[in-house]
Design a protein around this motif. Sequence first.
Motif, PDB file in Angstrom:
ATOM      1  N   GLY A   1       0.814  -1.204   0.000  1.00 26.49           N
ATOM      2  CA  GLY A   1       0.000   0.000   0.000  1.00 26.49           C
ATOM      3  C   GLY A   1       0.848   1.254   0.000  1.00 26.49           C
ATOM      4  O   GLY A   1       0.580   2.209  -0.736  1.00 26.49           O
ATOM      5  N   VAL A   2       1.901   1.254   0.816  1.00 28.56           N
ATOM      6  CA  VAL A   2       2.792   2.411   0.869  1.00 28.56           C
ATOM      7  C   VAL A   2       3.548   2.557  -0.448  1.00 28.56           C
ATOM      8  O   VAL A   2       3.744   3.671  -0.944  1.00 28.56           O
ATOM      9  CB  VAL A   2       3.769   2.285   2.058  1.00 28.56           C
ATOM     10  CG1 VAL A   2       4.787   3.416   2.037  1.00 28.56           C
ATOM     11  CG2 VAL A   2       2.999   2.298   3.372  1.00 28.56           C
ATOM     12  N   GLN A   3       3.954   1.426  -1.037  1.00 28.03           N
ATOM     13  CA  GLN A   3       4.604   1.491  -2.345  1.00 28.03           C
ATOM     14  C   GLN A   3       3.657   2.075  -3.381  1.00 28.03           C
ATOM     15  O   GLN A   3       4.066   2.878  -4.239  1.00 28.03           O
ATOM     16  CB  GLN A   3       5.051   0.094  -2.784  1.00 28.03           C
ATOM     17  CG  GLN A   3       5.787   0.064  -4.121  1.00 28.03           C
ATOM     18  CD  GLN A   3       7.096   0.811  -4.086  1.00 28.03           C
ATOM     19  OE1 GLN A   3       8.021   0.415  -3.358  1.00 28.03           O
ATOM     20  NE2 GLN A   3       7.209   1.893  -4.855  1.00 28.03           N
ATOM     21  N   GLY A   4       2.387   1.714  -3.298  1.00 29.31           N
ATOM     22  CA  GLY A   4       1.394   2.284  -4.199  1.00 29.31           C
ATOM     23  C   GLY A   4       1.269   3.782  -4.028  1.00 29.31           C
ATOM     24  O   GLY A   4       1.119   4.525  -5.013  1.00 29.31           O
ATOM     25  N   CYS A   5       1.350   4.252  -2.792  1.00 19.74           N
ATOM     26  CA  CYS A   5       1.297   5.697  -2.537  1.00 19.74           C
ATOM     27  C   CYS A   5       2.493   6.394  -3.157  1.00 19.74           C
ATOM     28  O   CYS A   5       2.359   7.457  -3.773  1.00 19.74           O
ATOM     29  CB  CYS A   5       1.236   5.957  -1.034  1.00 19.74           C
ATOM     30  SG  CYS A   5       1.051   7.698  -0.595  1.00 19.74           S
TER      31      CYS A   5
END
Length: 216
Positions: free
Chosen positions: A113-117
């Motif tokens: 999720g953080v990588q997606g952000c």
Amino acid sequence: MKEAKPLPNYLLQRYHGWKATTYAENRAWYHKLATDGQHPRAMVISCCDSRVHVTAIFGADQGEFFIHRNIANLVPPFKPDGAQHGTSAAVEYAVQVLHVAHVIVLGHSNCGGVQGCLNMCAGHAPELDAKDSFVGRWMDILRPKYELVKDIDDQSEQLRQLEKHSVMISLENLMTFPWLAEKVTSGALTLHGMWTDIGEGSLEYYSPATDLFEPV
């Protein structure tokens, strides 16, 4: 609901194995849990990531933690607008009804999720910028922290730092809930920011004294 199907066999086999062993050996304990209700000492807000095993990390039994999981362990700011807010509802129930003594936000390494952000904020994930992307709109909670990491050249370190900022923004947003902030101020509730490295099995906590995540 004709689309619903029976569980796959491997899950059924695991259930029957659990019922015949773990449950059978602890039947009285499970009956006590069922009849006495839940009295958790802490709430843990963690990521949905299947690799994050909250109870195993802390050696917890059933009934000890009230656990809420979502993408990137994020807490939105207090916003009583009449909409449906799953995370905010879980926080309200834990603090106002269960009266937990601790709220722990647990981040982790290699968070998708953080990588997606990161990808979205850098303009590499236009699908997440779409208005109908639930993931993208959820990651908007973390978007302000991108400015703090955007100039980090090492991609692994950039991800690691934004993962820790996901913990920090959740702690900051928790303090926007007035009834939670009141309990923190009075000492009835404590907040904790944690980050775990899945591969190393290490655990770090946020230290206000150093403004850094330190090994436990």
